[in-house]
Design a protein around this motif. Structure first.
Motif, PDB file in Angstrom:
ATOM      1  N   GLN A 161       0.854  -1.184   0.000  1.00 20.64           N
ATOM      2  CA  GLN A 161       0.000   0.000   0.000  1.00 20.64           C
ATOM      3  C   GLN A 161       0.894   1.238   0.000  1.00 20.64           C
ATOM      4  O   GLN A 161       1.768   1.379   0.852  1.00 20.64           O
ATOM      5  CB  GLN A 161      -0.928   0.011   1.214  1.00 20.64           C
ATOM      6  CG  GLN A 161      -2.080  -0.986   1.103  1.00 20.64           C
ATOM      7  CD  GLN A 161      -3.196  -0.679   2.074  1.00 20.64           C
ATOM      8  OE1 GLN A 161      -2.963  -0.140   3.145  1.00 20.64           O
ATOM      9  NE2 GLN A 161      -4.409  -1.007   1.705  1.00 20.64           N
ATOM     10  N   LEU A 162       0.638   2.127  -0.959  1.00 21.84           N
ATOM     11  CA  LEU A 162       1.474   3.312  -1.131  1.00 21.84           C
ATOM     12  C   LEU A 162       0.626   4.580  -0.997  1.00 21.84           C
ATOM     13  O   LEU A 162      -0.031   4.999  -1.949  1.00 21.84           O
ATOM     14  CB  LEU A 162       2.147   3.279  -2.508  1.00 21.84           C
ATOM     15  CG  LEU A 162       3.037   4.481  -2.843  1.00 21.84           C
ATOM     16  CD1 LEU A 162       4.237   4.544  -1.908  1.00 21.84           C
ATOM     17  CD2 LEU A 162       3.489   4.417  -4.304  1.00 21.84           C
ATOM     18  N   PRO A 163       0.643   5.232   0.175  1.00 25.65           N
ATOM     19  CA  PRO A 163      -0.034   6.537   0.310  1.00 25.65           C
ATOM     20  C   PRO A 163       0.710   7.573  -0.536  1.00 25.65           C
ATOM     21  O   PRO A 163       1.940   7.603  -0.542  1.00 25.65           O
ATOM     22  CB  PRO A 163       0.083   6.847   1.807  1.00 25.65           C
ATOM     23  CG  PRO A 163       0.430   5.536   2.459  1.00 25.65           C
ATOM     24  CD  PRO A 163       1.227   4.777   1.446  1.00 25.65           C
ATOM     25  N   LEU A 164      -0.027   8.414  -1.210  1.00 22.92           N
ATOM     26  CA  LEU A 164       0.583   9.372  -2.129  1.00 22.92           C
ATOM     27  C   LEU A 164       0.750  10.760  -1.517  1.00 22.92           C
ATOM     28  O   LEU A 164       1.181  11.677  -2.209  1.00 22.92           O
ATOM     29  CB  LEU A 164      -0.263   9.487  -3.397  1.00 22.92           C
ATOM     30  CG  LEU A 164      -0.494   8.178  -4.159  1.00 22.92           C
ATOM     31  CD1 LEU A 164      -1.351   8.446  -5.398  1.00 22.92           C
ATOM     32  CD2 LEU A 164       0.826   7.538  -4.558  1.00 22.92           C
ATOM     33  N   ARG A 165       0.450  10.914  -0.243  1.00 23.41           N
ATOM     34  CA  ARG A 165       0.418  12.248   0.364  1.00 23.41           C
ATOM     35  C   ARG A 165       1.763  12.980   0.322  1.00 23.41           C
ATOM     36  O   ARG A 165       1.803  14.208   0.332  1.00 23.41           O
ATOM     37  CB  ARG A 165      -0.081  12.159   1.803  1.00 23.41           C
ATOM     38  CG  ARG A 165       0.748  11.287   2.716  1.00 23.41           C
ATOM     39  CD  ARG A 165       0.157  11.239   4.119  1.00 23.41           C
ATOM     40  NE  ARG A 165       0.901  10.346   5.002  1.00 23.41           N
ATOM     41  CZ  ARG A 165       0.687   9.054   5.099  1.00 23.41           C
ATOM     42  NH1 ARG A 165      -0.277   8.497   4.378  1.00 23.41           N
ATOM     43  NH2 ARG A 165       1.403   8.298   5.926  1.00 23.41           N
ATOM     44  N   LYS A 166       2.883  12.234   0.287  1.00 21.92           N
ATOM     45  CA  LYS A 166       4.199  12.876   0.275  1.00 21.92           C
ATOM     46  C   LYS A 166       4.808  12.946  -1.124  1.00 21.92           C
ATOM     47  O   LYS A 166       5.959  13.357  -1.278  1.00 21.92           O
ATOM     48  CB  LYS A 166       5.143  12.140   1.220  1.00 21.92           C
ATOM     49  CG  LYS A 166       4.758  12.243   2.683  1.00 21.92           C
ATOM     50  CD  LYS A 166       5.785  11.573   3.574  1.00 21.92           C
ATOM     51  CE  LYS A 166       5.404  11.721   5.051  1.00 21.92           C
ATOM     52  NZ  LYS A 166       6.408  11.092   5.939  1.00 21.92           N
ATOM     53  N   LEU A 167       4.035  12.525  -2.125  1.00 23.39           N
ATOM     54  CA  LEU A 167       4.540  12.534  -3.496  1.00 23.39           C
ATOM     55  C   LEU A 167       3.898  13.667  -4.288  1.00 23.39           C
ATOM     56  O   LEU A 167       2.769  14.058  -4.031  1.00 23.39           O
ATOM     57  CB  LEU A 167       4.257  11.195  -4.181  1.00 23.39           C
ATOM     58  CG  LEU A 167       4.822   9.945  -3.509  1.00 23.39           C
ATOM     59  CD1 LEU A 167       4.445   8.705  -4.309  1.00 23.39           C
ATOM     60  CD2 LEU A 167       6.328  10.044  -3.357  1.00 23.39           C
ATOM     61  N   LYS A 168       4.630  14.158  -5.276  1.00 21.45           N
ATOM     62  CA  LYS A 168       4.094  15.200  -6.142  1.00 21.45           C
ATOM     63  C   LYS A 168       4.893  15.227  -7.428  1.00 21.45           C
ATOM     64  O   LYS A 168       6.119  15.254  -7.409  1.00 21.45           O
ATOM     65  CB  LYS A 168       4.166  16.569  -5.456  1.00 21.45           C
ATOM     66  CG  LYS A 168       3.601  17.713  -6.300  1.00 21.45           C
ATOM     67  CD  LYS A 168       3.720  19.036  -5.573  1.00 21.45           C
ATOM     68  CE  LYS A 168       3.197  20.187  -6.425  1.00 21.45           C
ATOM     69  NZ  LYS A 168       3.338  21.494  -5.731  1.00 21.45           N
ATOM     70  N   GLY A 169       4.191  15.182  -8.554  1.00 24.69           N
ATOM     71  CA  GLY A 169       4.863  15.238  -9.842  1.00 24.69           C
ATOM     72  C   GLY A 169       4.801  13.919 -10.589  1.00 24.69           C
ATOM     73  O   GLY A 169       3.960  13.061 -10.317  1.00 24.69           O
TER      74      GLY A 169
END
Length: 212
Positions: free
Chosen positions: A80-88
């Protein structure tokens, strides 16, 4: 045993949607669930999801899969990969130890499937974009027109583009521009040599005439 004979698959689901296609865009409040199925004949262990951002100095992020279950001839791992710290924009691949050595998944865009590849070989990753969930599209966008220019093929011009000695021609572009060949560490980074100076600027008045 050839690597192509091993059963391998990767499925992705979004918390917000029943189905997720990796070449897509997701907001940073979403969570992706990766399901990796590997043939038991591979003797695979410790699979990891690798993410590279699309920056020139690509940052590598790694996330470990968890073993989920085993059936007659396959093993299932999930992540499971939360995307809250990713951008772009990110490029993803799975890498794992096996009886065949260090392997990774390579995407086959012609058949929409995955295959095993040696970890030190060039491979085809998958890409996806993460955007801010709170972003609001400006009103002018609904009536606007966007022009996307592929700099390397927009206009070839009559001036020879400077080229490095190790430049090669991407087979997908046929008569396209020469670029730095992909390498195993950064397979998605084929840097074209025809920049704006040689392709866009000579045709800038054509672009302006379209109210761009």
């Amino acid at each position: 045993m050839p690597l192509s004979s091993y059963r391998i698959s990767l499925d992705v689901k979004s918390r917000r949607h029943d189905f997720a296609y990796l070449f897509s865009a997701f907001d940073n409040e979403d969570t992706l669930t990766f399901s990796l199925t590997l043939s038991r004949q591979l003797g695979a262990f410790s699979p990891v999801l690798e993410l590279y951002d699309a920056d020139e100095h690509a940052q590598r992020l790694t996330f470990a899969f968890s073993w989920q279950s085993t059936d007659y001839d396959t093993e299932l791992y999930t992540l499971q990969l939360p995307l809250r710290k990713l951008k772009g924009l990110y490029y993803a691949s799975c890498i794992f130890e096996s009886c065949e050595g260090m392997l990774r998944l390579s995407y086959d865009p012609m058949h929409y499937t995955y295959r095993a590849a040696r970890a030190d070989e060039a491979y085809e990753p998958v890409g996806f974009t993460v955007y801010e969930a709170s972003y609001e599209t400006p009103d002018w966008f609904s009536g606007g027109i966007l022009y996307q220019i592929f700099v390397d093929r927009f206009y070839r011009g009559s001036v020879a583009v400077p080229c490095r000695e190790d430049a090669c021609l991407d087979p997908d572009w046929r008569t396209g521009s020469r670029s730095i060949p992909p390498i195993a560490a950064h397979p998605f980074r084929t840097i074209p040599f025809s920049g704006a100076r040689f392709t866009v600027l000579p045709k800038r008045w054509t672009i302006c005439s379209r109210s761009a």
